[in-house]
Design an enzyme around this catalytic site. Structure first.
Site, short mmCIF file in Angstrom:
data_model
loop_
_atom_site.label_atom_id
_atom_site.label_comp_id
_atom_site.label_asym_id
_atom_site.label_seq_id
_atom_site.Cartn_x
_atom_site.Cartn_y
_atom_site.Cartn_z
CG HIS A 121 68.92 -66.28 -39.57
ND1 HIS A 121 68.82 -67.65 -39.66
CD2 HIS A 121 69.26 -66.03 -38.28
CE1 HIS A 121 69.10 -68.19 -38.49
NE2 HIS A 121 69.38 -67.23 -37.64
CE1 TYR B 271 69.28 -71.48 -36.25
CE2 TYR B 271 67.02 -71.77 -35.54
CZ TYR B 271 68.16 -71.00 -35.62
OH TYR B 271 68.15 -69.74 -35.07
N1 LIG Z 1 67.63 -65.19 -34.80
C1 LIG Z 1 68.77 -65.69 -34.41
O1 LIG Z 1 69.85 -65.33 -34.93
C2 LIG Z 1 68.79 -66.72 -33.30
C3 LIG Z 1 70.00 -67.02 -32.66
C4 LIG Z 1 69.99 -67.95 -31.63
C5 LIG Z 1 68.80 -68.54 -31.23
N2 LIG Z 1 67.64 -68.25 -31.89
C6 LIG Z 1 66.37 -68.90 -31.50
O2 LIG Z 1 66.19 -68.76 -30.10
C7 LIG Z 1 66.03 -70.05 -29.51
C8 LIG Z 1 66.55 -70.05 -28.09
O3 LIG Z 1 67.91 -69.67 -28.04
P1 LIG Z 1 69.09 -70.67 -27.67
O4 LIG Z 1 68.66 -72.07 -27.95
O5 LIG Z 1 70.30 -70.19 -28.34
O6 LIG Z 1 69.32 -70.46 -26.13
P2 LIG Z 1 68.42 -70.52 -24.79
O7 LIG Z 1 67.00 -70.85 -25.08
O8 LIG Z 1 68.73 -69.30 -24.05
O9 LIG Z 1 69.09 -71.73 -24.00
C9 LIG Z 1 69.04 -73.04 -24.43
C10 LIG Z 1 69.92 -73.87 -23.51
O10 LIG Z 1 69.37 -73.89 -22.19
C11 LIG Z 1 69.17 -75.25 -21.76
N3 LIG Z 1 67.89 -75.27 -20.98
C12 LIG Z 1 66.66 -75.03 -21.45
N4 LIG Z 1 65.74 -75.09 -20.46
C13 LIG Z 1 66.43 -75.40 -19.33
C14 LIG Z 1 66.04 -75.62 -17.99
N5 LIG Z 1 64.76 -75.52 -17.60
N6 LIG Z 1 67.01 -75.91 -17.08
C15 LIG Z 1 68.31 -76.01 -17.47
N7 LIG Z 1 68.75 -75.81 -18.74
C16 LIG Z 1 67.80 -75.52 -19.66
C17 LIG Z 1 69.10 -76.07 -23.03
O11 LIG Z 1 69.60 -77.37 -22.83
P3 LIG Z 1 68.74 -78.70 -23.14
O12 LIG Z 1 68.34 -78.64 -24.61
O13 LIG Z 1 69.70 -79.77 -22.82
O14 LIG Z 1 67.54 -78.65 -22.23
C18 LIG Z 1 70.04 -75.30 -23.95
O15 LIG Z 1 71.38 -75.68 -23.72
C19 LIG Z 1 66.76 -70.99 -30.47
O16 LIG Z 1 66.38 -72.31 -30.28
C20 LIG Z 1 66.33 -70.40 -31.80
O17 LIG Z 1 65.02 -70.82 -32.11
C21 LIG Z 1 67.62 -67.32 -32.89
#
Ligand SMILES: NC(=O)c1ccc[n+]([C@@H]2O[C@H](COP(=O)([O-])OP(=O)(O)OC[C@H]3O[C@@H](n4cnc5c(N)ncnc54)[C@H](OP(=O)(O)O)[C@@H]3O)[C@@H](O)[C@H]2O)c1
Length: 308
Positions: free
Chosen positions: A113, A55
């Protein structure tokens, strides 16, 4: 009570490390906000930040944690090794790079990862095995407090666990997890082998926040849909790392310890149709073979459709 004193707010890994059950996700997809990380740590009681070398935001996280005024030792920092860094010396070098960017001589959690290797590699089993051995050594040398994997399914875990040279079994498996992608068999497998299950994309990357079942339930509990989804995770003792770049949303997402979902509603969420998979292995394989630099989405925008 703080996160490490309150048993509801952390899980105890099999090596007795306390891991905060709720962390803040970070990524290069959708942008990075140091202000959001700083607010989470300083004002929302967050003590767990999830990231990955891929990232490209590790140094910015270190800056935000430092600016929060909370000592680094109180914040559980988790990061991941990208498959193009797999291998004895390159994994060690990648780990050292992450430590340098975190300005820390240790990392709380280090994960593989993906269970994938670059296409040029002719012996994937050997490469994954020697990479895991490197994590075991870093753990033995106390450079990392717990080690694990991400996106491993049952067959990937079975292969790792059957390695005759294995000395430390993974403490964690981090996988996609939300009501529309609920991999029950992997979770059962992890629980049988004392591997803590951690979910990513708990909000389905924001794509499920207007689902009518969730919206209706949120109204009943007078909570936001994001809070319902996060509560569904932590009530099952799944470590949860919602991402937001907006301090006000980070704050909303942290307010999930003052209510609980009924058994009936938990079951309702657990039986929704399995209709959303955000991450596809084939697509990730092409990214592994793709020479784009870490954090490329921060610099070049995001024309692709997911966040790896
Ligand atoms: N191991 C892996 O392969 C892998 C893959 C993907 C993700 N991850 C990890 O998991 C974390 C979370 O997953 P993700 O970022 O993909 O998806 P997520 O947490 O499911 O969703 C994030 C999205 O939701 C929005 N959001 C957050 N809180 C909100 C709220 N209260 N109301 C409305 N919208 C909201 C955010 O927008 P805003 O930022 O505009 O608020 C963003 O667009 C990542 O940041 C990463 O650390 C790991």
């Amino acid at each position: 009570m703080d996160v490490y004193s309150d048993p509801e707010k952390h899980v105890l890994l099999k090596n007795n490390v306390k891991m905060p059950i709720l962390g803040l996700g970070t990524s290069h997809y959708g942008g990075f906000s140091g202000a959001a990380v700083q607010h989470a740590v300083r004002s929302c009681g967050c003590r767990h930040i999830d990231t990955a070398k891929r990232y490209g935001v590790e140094a910015a996280i270190a800056d935000a944690v430092q600016a929060s005024g909370v000592p680094r030792e109180e914040v559980f920092l988790a990061t991941k090794c990208w498959p193009s860094d797999y291998g004895k010396t390159s994994t060690r070098a990648a780990f050292r790079g992450s430590c340098d960017r975190f300005r820390s001589d240790y990392i709380d959690m280090y994960l593989l990862h993906w269970p994938l290797v670059p296409s040029w590699c002719t012996d994937s089993k050997q490469l994954l095995s020697e990479t895991w051995r490197t994590l075991e050594l870093l753990y033995d040398e106390e450079r990392v407090r717990c080690i694990g994997v991400s996106n491993f399914d049952e067959s990937d875990l079975l292969e790792l666990l059957s390695d005759p040279e294995l000395s430390t079994t993974p403490h964690i498996n981090q996988c996609e997890f939300h009501p529309f992608h609920n991999p029950i068999r992997i979770r059962d497998f992890c629980s049988q082998h004392h591997i803590q299950f951690e979910g990513y994309c708990p909000l389905g990357k924001g794509k499920i926040l207007d689902d009518p079942v969730l919206v209706e339930m949120a109204k009943v509990y007078r909570k936001s849909v994001s809070q319902i989804l996060i509560r569904w995770n932590i009530q099952q003792r799944v470590v949860c790392i919602p991402k937001s770049t907006k301090p006000e949303r980070v704050e909303i997402n942290s307010q999930v310890f003052d209510f609980s979902l009924s058994e009936e509603d938990m079951a309702k969420l657990s039986s929704l149709p399995q209709t959303l998979t955000i991450f596809d292995r084939q697509e990730i394989q092409s990214r592994v073979d793709n020479p784009l630099p870490d954090g490329y989405r921060l610099h070049y925008g995001s024309s692709l459709n997911n966040g790896t």
